[in-house]
Motif scaffolding. Structure first.
Motif, mmCIF file in Angstrom:
data_model
loop_
_atom_site.group_PDB
_atom_site.id
_atom_site.type_symbol
_atom_site.label_atom_id
_atom_site.label_comp_id
_atom_site.label_asym_id
_atom_site.label_seq_id
_atom_site.Cartn_x
_atom_site.Cartn_y
_atom_site.Cartn_z
ATOM 1 N N ARG A 100 69.123 26.203 -114.817
ATOM 2 C CA ARG A 100 69.626 25.221 -113.862
ATOM 3 C C ARG A 100 70.304 25.935 -112.705
ATOM 4 N NH1 ARG A 100 71.757 19.770 -114.285
ATOM 5 N NH2 ARG A 100 70.911 19.812 -116.410
ATOM 6 N N ALA A 101 70.084 25.416 -111.498
ATOM 7 C CA ALA A 101 70.760 25.937 -110.310
ATOM 8 C C ALA A 101 71.595 24.818 -109.707
ATOM 9 C CB ALA A 101 69.744 26.443 -109.296
ATOM 10 N N THR A 102 72.848 25.126 -109.398
ATOM 11 C CA THR A 102 73.754 24.142 -108.818
ATOM 12 C C THR A 102 74.295 24.676 -107.499
ATOM 13 O OG1 THR A 102 74.392 23.356 -111.027
ATOM 14 C CG2 THR A 102 75.825 22.763 -109.171
ATOM 15 N N LEU A 103 73.991 23.969 -106.422
ATOM 16 C CA LEU A 103 74.409 24.359 -105.081
ATOM 17 C C LEU A 103 75.422 23.350 -104.568
ATOM 18 C CD1 LEU A 103 71.381 25.348 -105.606
ATOM 19 C CD2 LEU A 103 71.205 25.488 -103.111
ATOM 20 N N SER A 104 76.452 23.833 -103.876
ATOM 21 C CA SER A 104 77.519 22.968 -103.388
ATOM 22 C C SER A 104 77.570 22.932 -101.873
ATOM 23 C CB SER A 104 78.869 23.441 -103.930
ATOM 24 O OG SER A 104 78.910 23.332 -105.330
ATOM 25 N N CYS A 105 78.031 21.815 -101.363
ATOM 26 C CA CYS A 105 78.193 21.604 -99.922
ATOM 27 C C CYS A 105 79.446 20.758 -99.729
ATOM 28 C CB CYS A 105 76.963 20.887 -99.374
ATOM 29 S SG CYS A 105 77.042 20.461 -97.616
ATOM 30 N N ARG A 106 80.325 21.235 -98.866
ATOM 31 C CA ARG A 106 81.575 20.524 -98.597
ATOM 32 C C ARG A 106 81.670 20.215 -97.113
ATOM 33 N NH1 ARG A 106 87.036 23.073 -100.815
ATOM 34 N NH2 ARG A 106 86.173 22.122 -102.694
ATOM 35 N N ALA A 107 82.071 18.989 -96.811
ATOM 36 C CA ALA A 107 82.277 18.570 -95.424
ATOM 37 C C ALA A 107 83.759 18.599 -95.081
ATOM 38 C CB ALA A 107 81.726 17.169 -95.217
ATOM 39 N N SER A 108 84.067 18.941 -93.826
ATOM 40 C CA SER A 108 85.475 19.056 -93.416
ATOM 41 C C SER A 108 86.161 17.703 -93.247
ATOM 42 C CB SER A 108 85.568 19.848 -92.107
ATOM 43 O OG SER A 108 84.851 19.198 -91.071
ATOM 44 N N GLN A 109 85.387 16.629 -93.222
ATOM 45 C CA GLN A 109 85.907 15.262 -93.241
ATOM 46 C C GLN A 109 84.850 14.362 -93.866
ATOM 47 O OE1 GLN A 109 85.563 13.252 -89.055
ATOM 48 N NE2 GLN A 109 86.032 15.396 -88.672
ATOM 49 N N SER A 110 85.217 13.146 -94.164
ATOM 50 C CA SER A 110 84.300 12.251 -94.855
ATOM 51 C C SER A 110 83.035 11.995 -94.025
ATOM 52 C CB SER A 110 84.970 10.918 -95.156
ATOM 53 O OG SER A 110 84.018 10.018 -95.710
ATOM 54 N N ILE A 111 81.899 12.115 -94.704
ATOM 55 C CA ILE A 111 80.615 11.782 -94.082
ATOM 56 C C ILE A 111 79.908 10.684 -94.882
ATOM 57 C CG2 ILE A 111 80.315 14.026 -92.967
ATOM 58 C CD1 ILE A 111 78.349 14.749 -95.249
ATOM 59 N N ARG A 112 80.683 9.993 -95.728
ATOM 60 C CA ARG A 112 80.136 8.941 -96.600
ATOM 61 C C ARG A 112 78.998 9.548 -97.410
ATOM 62 N NH1 ARG A 112 79.249 4.079 -92.506
ATOM 63 N NH2 ARG A 112 78.358 5.745 -91.256
ATOM 64 N N THR A 113 77.786 9.011 -97.296
ATOM 65 C CA THR A 113 76.637 9.633 -97.982
ATOM 66 C C THR A 113 75.562 10.042 -96.982
ATOM 67 O OG1 THR A 113 75.691 7.454 -98.424
ATOM 68 C CG2 THR A 113 76.999 8.455 -100.194
ATOM 69 N N ASN A 114 75.975 10.309 -95.743
ATOM 70 C CA ASN A 114 75.025 10.713 -94.706
ATOM 71 C C ASN A 114 74.778 12.217 -94.763
ATOM 72 O OD1 ASN A 114 74.568 8.091 -93.551
ATOM 73 N ND2 ASN A 114 76.633 8.223 -92.695
ATOM 74 N N LEU A 115 74.149 12.647 -95.859
ATOM 75 C CA LEU A 115 73.982 14.049 -96.180
ATOM 76 C C LEU A 115 72.550 14.280 -96.630
ATOM 77 C CD1 LEU A 115 74.036 16.395 -98.628
ATOM 78 C CD2 LEU A 115 75.369 16.835 -96.560
ATOM 79 N N ALA A 116 71.923 15.308 -96.042
ATOM 80 C CA ALA A 116 70.559 15.678 -96.416
ATOM 81 C C ALA A 116 70.542 17.120 -96.890
ATOM 82 C CB ALA A 116 69.623 15.512 -95.222
ATOM 83 N N TRP A 117 69.583 17.416 -97.750
ATOM 84 C CA TRP A 117 69.326 18.778 -98.222
ATOM 85 C C TRP A 117 67.912 19.187 -97.815
ATOM 86 C CZ3 TRP A 117 72.834 21.943 -100.557
ATOM 87 C CH2 TRP A 117 73.969 21.371 -101.140
ATOM 88 N N TYR A 118 67.795 20.442 -97.369
ATOM 89 C CA TYR A 118 66.510 20.998 -96.965
ATOM 90 C C TYR A 118 66.264 22.310 -97.702
ATOM 91 C CZ TYR A 118 67.132 17.848 -92.983
ATOM 92 O OH TYR A 118 67.348 16.742 -92.200
ATOM 93 N N GLN A 119 64.999 22.596 -97.894
ATOM 94 C CA GLN A 119 64.543 23.869 -98.447
ATOM 95 C C GLN A 119 63.768 24.590 -97.352
ATOM 96 O OE1 GLN A 119 60.814 23.948 -100.789
ATOM 97 N NE2 GLN A 119 62.061 24.667 -102.489
ATOM 98 N N GLN A 120 64.044 25.880 -97.177
ATOM 99 C CA GLN A 120 63.284 26.648 -96.199
ATOM 100 C C GLN A 120 62.817 27.966 -96.804
ATOM 101 O OE1 GLN A 120 65.192 28.133 -92.557
ATOM 102 N NE2 GLN A 120 63.337 27.674 -91.390
#
Lengths: 107, 120
Positions: free
Chosen positions: A18-38
């Motif tokens: 299993r791989a677990t990647l984290s992303c933190r926003a400096s203020q609330s972005i609700r759920t307006n968050l996307a993940w991309y693979q490159q």
């Protein structure tokens, strides 16, 4: 500007693990968050939008979770074709911003 | 299927201008917002600019405000990025991308990118 911080910068994982990647926003972005693979030499590929729904054609081993400021991308059983750099992006507020990326490599 | 094809990249000296184009096909162009995203060599992704489906509003990252201008021609299914007063730090692959669905501003579809190199 909303700052997106991804961790770790590099993640070494054995195939099948299993791989677990984290992303933190400096203020609330609700759920307006996307993940991309490159992958090298390719344009990014959308994996997850709205923090958790998978984009069209994305395998079920990819899952997203979180809201407000803390988000996670999980790859349940890493395949060799998953070796890539992964970016999160907030689209809650202008200017849109990306995290610095997490490189997933073979352990 | 959706296709986005960028063109117009090249090598330019600092201070000069360049116009990028992105021709879209395979979807109803005039109902989607469009974006430019760039990636400096060996670096991460940076969103650059966006334009509403009808061109009525535009947004830019601070580092290009006053120098870059995004526009679109819905009769030609094309979005443009006019880049003036180019700097070495503008060197990057420039991708165009479309809203995933109308009003949802993440990017399901991307072009292959066009390389801009700012160097004397």
């Amino acid at each position: 500007e909303i700052v997106m911080t991804q961790s770790p910068a590099t993640l070494s994982v054995s195939p099948g693990d299993r791989a677990t990647l984290s992303c933190r926003a400096s203020q609330s972005i609700r759920t307006n968050l996307a993940w991309y693979q490159q992958k090298p030499g390719q344009a990014p590929r959308l994996l997850i939008y709205g923090a958790s729904p998978r984009a069209t054609g994305i395998p079920a081993r990819f899952s997203g979770s979180g809201s407000e400021t803390e988000f996670t991308l999980t790859i349940s059983s890493l395949q060799s074709e998953d070796l890539a750099v992964y970016y999160c992006q907030q689209y809650n507020r202008w200017p849109f911003t990306f995290g610095g990326g997490t490189k997933v490599e073979v352990k | 299927q959706v296709q986005l094809v960028e063109s117009g990249g090249g090598v330019v000296p600092p201070g000069r201008s360049l116009r990028l184009s992105c021709v879209a096909s395979g979807f109803t162009f005039n109902i989607y917002g469009m974006h430019w995203v760039r990636q400096a060599p060996g670096k991460g992704l940076e969103w650059v600019a966006a334009i509403w489906y009808d061109g009525s509003d535009k947004q830019y990252v601070d580092s290009v405000k006053g120098r870059f201008s995004i526009s679109r021609d819905n009769s030609k299914n094309t979005v443009y990025l006019q880049m003036n007063s180019l700097r070495p730090e503008d060197t990057a692959i420039y991708y165009c991308a479309k809203d995933r669905v109308r009003g949802d501003e993440c990017f399901q579809h991307w072009g292959q990118g066009t390389l801009v190199t700012v160097s004397s």
